[in-house]
Write a protein that holds these residues in place. Sequence first.
Motif, short mmCIF file in Angstrom:
data_model
loop_
_atom_site.label_atom_id
_atom_site.label_comp_id
_atom_site.label_asym_id
_atom_site.label_seq_id
_atom_site.Cartn_x
_atom_site.Cartn_y
_atom_site.Cartn_z
N HIS A 41 0.86 -1.18 0.00
CA HIS A 41 0.00 0.00 0.00
C HIS A 41 0.90 1.23 0.00
CE1 HIS A 41 -3.86 -2.09 0.83
NE2 HIS A 41 -2.97 -3.05 1.09
N LEU A 42 0.77 2.05 -1.02
CA LEU A 42 1.64 3.20 -1.23
C LEU A 42 1.08 4.46 -0.58
CD1 LEU A 42 2.30 2.44 -4.98
CD2 LEU A 42 3.80 1.92 -3.05
N GLU A 43 1.95 5.45 -0.38
CA GLU A 43 1.56 6.72 0.25
C GLU A 43 0.43 7.42 -0.48
OE1 GLU A 43 5.12 9.01 0.26
OE2 GLU A 43 6.10 7.75 1.75
N ASP A 44 0.42 7.32 -1.81
CA ASP A 44 -0.60 8.02 -2.60
C ASP A 44 -1.93 7.27 -2.66
OD1 ASP A 44 -0.09 5.90 -4.31
OD2 ASP A 44 0.61 7.15 -5.98
N GLY A 45 -2.03 6.16 -1.94
CA GLY A 45 -3.26 5.39 -1.91
C GLY A 45 -3.27 4.25 -2.92
N TYR A 66 9.86 1.94 -8.42
CA TYR A 66 9.41 1.99 -7.03
C TYR A 66 7.96 1.54 -6.93
CZ TYR A 66 8.75 3.67 -2.32
OH TYR A 66 8.50 3.72 -0.97
N PRO A 67 7.60 0.67 -6.01
CA PRO A 67 8.30 0.26 -4.80
C PRO A 67 9.25 -0.93 -5.00
CG PRO A 67 6.14 -0.72 -4.76
CD PRO A 67 6.23 0.14 -6.01
N TRP A 68 9.34 -1.43 -6.22
CA TRP A 68 10.22 -2.58 -6.48
C TRP A 68 11.65 -2.09 -6.69
CZ3 TRP A 68 6.67 -5.42 -4.85
CH2 TRP A 68 5.36 -5.34 -5.30
#
Length: 80
Positions: A41-45, A66-68
């Motif tokens: 789950h990323l910061e931007d949703g 990113y995130p990889w």
Amino acid sequence: MPSEAPDPTADVRERHAADDVRRVTLQKDGPMLVEGPVEVHLEDGGVATSDRFRVALCTCRRSRRYPWCDTSHRRRRRDR
């Protein structure tokens, strides 16, 4: 005789059976290795998913994927 206090972690342990546990390996100056499948789950949703048996998550934020992790951390070391 007073009753024993319930174990607050008992229900958590029951929900996370041994086969649900994911191994996370931290590497100095490298990615975080996580046994898959994973859902990040990323910061931007947003949500990034992978069904691979192991994924490398970028911890330096230099990855173009990113995130990889794309091994961008190898090109330049973090200043400490």
